[in-house]
Write a protein that holds these residues in place. Structure first.
Motif, mmCIF file in Angstrom:
data_model
loop_
_atom_site.group_PDB
_atom_site.id
_atom_site.type_symbol
_atom_site.label_atom_id
_atom_site.label_comp_id
_atom_site.label_asym_id
_atom_site.label_seq_id
_atom_site.Cartn_x
_atom_site.Cartn_y
_atom_site.Cartn_z
ATOM 1 N N ARG A 42 -22.157 7.596 -20.268
ATOM 2 C CA ARG A 42 -21.238 7.947 -21.353
ATOM 3 C C ARG A 42 -20.879 6.675 -22.120
ATOM 4 N NH1 ARG A 42 -20.451 11.572 -17.391
ATOM 5 N NH2 ARG A 42 -20.150 13.763 -17.982
ATOM 6 N N GLN A 101 -20.575 6.214 -25.424
ATOM 7 C CA GLN A 101 -20.122 6.400 -26.793
ATOM 8 C C GLN A 101 -18.980 5.432 -27.154
ATOM 9 O OE1 GLN A 101 -20.366 8.761 -24.497
ATOM 10 N NE2 GLN A 101 -21.725 10.394 -25.242
ATOM 11 N N TRP A 158 -16.560 5.878 -29.203
ATOM 12 C CA TRP A 158 -15.239 6.502 -29.238
ATOM 13 C C TRP A 158 -14.615 6.515 -27.851
ATOM 14 C CZ3 TRP A 158 -13.829 10.685 -26.358
ATOM 15 C CH2 TRP A 158 -14.824 11.519 -25.863
ATOM 16 N N ARG A 159 -15.448 6.670 -26.835
ATOM 17 C CA ARG A 159 -14.912 6.618 -25.472
ATOM 18 C C ARG A 159 -14.397 5.204 -25.153
ATOM 19 N NH1 ARG A 159 -16.341 11.019 -22.178
ATOM 20 N NH2 ARG A 159 -17.936 12.377 -23.084
ATOM 21 N N HIS A 176 -15.310 7.882 -18.417
ATOM 22 C CA HIS A 176 -16.753 7.629 -18.436
ATOM 23 C C HIS A 176 -17.475 8.250 -17.252
ATOM 24 C CE1 HIS A 176 -16.329 4.707 -21.749
ATOM 25 N NE2 HIS A 176 -15.232 4.327 -21.130
ATOM 26 N N ARG A 200 -24.250 0.216 -24.881
ATOM 27 C CA ARG A 200 -24.429 0.786 -26.227
ATOM 28 C C ARG A 200 -25.221 -0.141 -27.153
ATOM 29 N NH1 ARG A 200 -25.516 2.467 -30.293
ATOM 30 N NH2 ARG A 200 -24.482 3.939 -31.681
#
Length: 299
Positions: free
Chosen positions: A16, A18, A20-21, A91, A173
């Protein structure tokens, strides 16, 4: 730049990754940090009352007595817990993955090397100014166990947040180290900006803190855990808070204080450069030890 160890460290963050997270995780971490501080102040209020609380809040901010130093270090408990909670809930990754594997071994190794280099630097370059006795030795020893525990929490909190959580999630990321190494280091450095206390030296102290952040990020990259960065950070802060502190700056529990404060340009600025060079030498020694260990393991 990408090592096998760092790939293992980043792998749990890839599920996870992202952005935004990550942003929400930072907000939640700040909130947990604030809750931890409020819980500590509530405990102080229950013991000292409203008037006493106001006085203790000023003391904690100044950290100019042994007890206030311990309370200041205790405020980092929420910062330590925040990224661990966020990693698990937001996450869906194990909280321990923020630390990485082999933390204790890395911590002990880096702490031992840092102590050795600091001791050698002291012998080769003794202070060019008289140290001012501060905390009496019997009082210092009585506070020492809790102070060491507090320093473990304080330095661990910063390493968990900036190297463990932020660096790891950014690396999941973005491939470029300009993002996952530089961004956390810049944020870490900027949070050390204190022109009220340090005056024109403030930007220099930010630069040194940013350099430290980059070196700590590199150790995390090479080892795949935050242990080495944490060990270096722990000894560095223990020296500055427990052994020789700047006059008026977190000096409440130090054995000695300097005869000048953080705003002294003429005296402190060369020492800032010397401190940066010493930190680089410590980092280089740790990297050399790691390289030799890797060579032996491969033989």
């Amino acid at each position: 730049m990408w090592t096998v160890e760092f790939e293992r460290f980043v792998a749990p963050a890839r599920f996870r990754p992202q952005i935004w997270r990550l942003f929400l995780g930072i907000v939640l971490t700040v909130a947990i940090y604030a809750v931890g501080i409020m819980a500590l102040l509530l405990a102080v209020w229950s013991l000292a009352g409203t008037a006493g609380l106001m006085g203790w809040m000023q003391n904690i901010a100044a950290a100019d007595t042994p007890t206030s130093v311990l309370l200041m270090l205790a405020t980092f408990g929420g910062m330590f817990a925040g990224p661990l909670v966020v990693a698990r809930l937001l996450h869906r990754r194990p909280a321990a993955s923020v630390l990485g594997n082999g933390v204790l071994r890395g911590f002990v190794m880096a702490a031992a090397i840092t102590v050795a280099v600091f001791a050698a630097a002291l012998l080769l370059m003794p202070p060019g100014f008289p140290l001012v006795p501060n905390t009496p030795l019997p009082m210092f020893l009585s506070f020492l166990p809790l102070a060491l525990l507090g320093l473990l929490v304080q330095t661990g909190a910063e390493e968990v947040l900036f190297r463990g959580y932020l660096q790891g999630q950014l690396a999941a990321r973005f491939r470029s180290p300009l993002v996952w190494m530089l961004v956390p280091a810049l944020i870490f450095g900027s949070l050390h900006y204190d022109p009220v206390t340090a005056g024109s030296n403030a930007i220099w102290l930010v630069a040194v803190a940013t350099l430290f952040g980059l070196l700590a990020a590199d150790l995390t990259r090479v080892t795949g855990n935050i242990g080495a960065a944490w060990g270096l950070h722990f000894v560095n802060n223990a020296t500055a808070i427990l052994i020789v502190a700047l006059d008026g700056s977190l000096s409440g529990l130090a054995l000695y204080v300097t005869p000048f404060d953080a705003a002294d340009v003429g005296t402190l600025r060369p020492l800032i450069v010397q401190d940066a060079l010493t930190t680089v030498i410590v980092w280089a020694c740790i990297r050399l030890w790691l390289a030799r260990r890797a060579t032996r393991a491969a033989a």
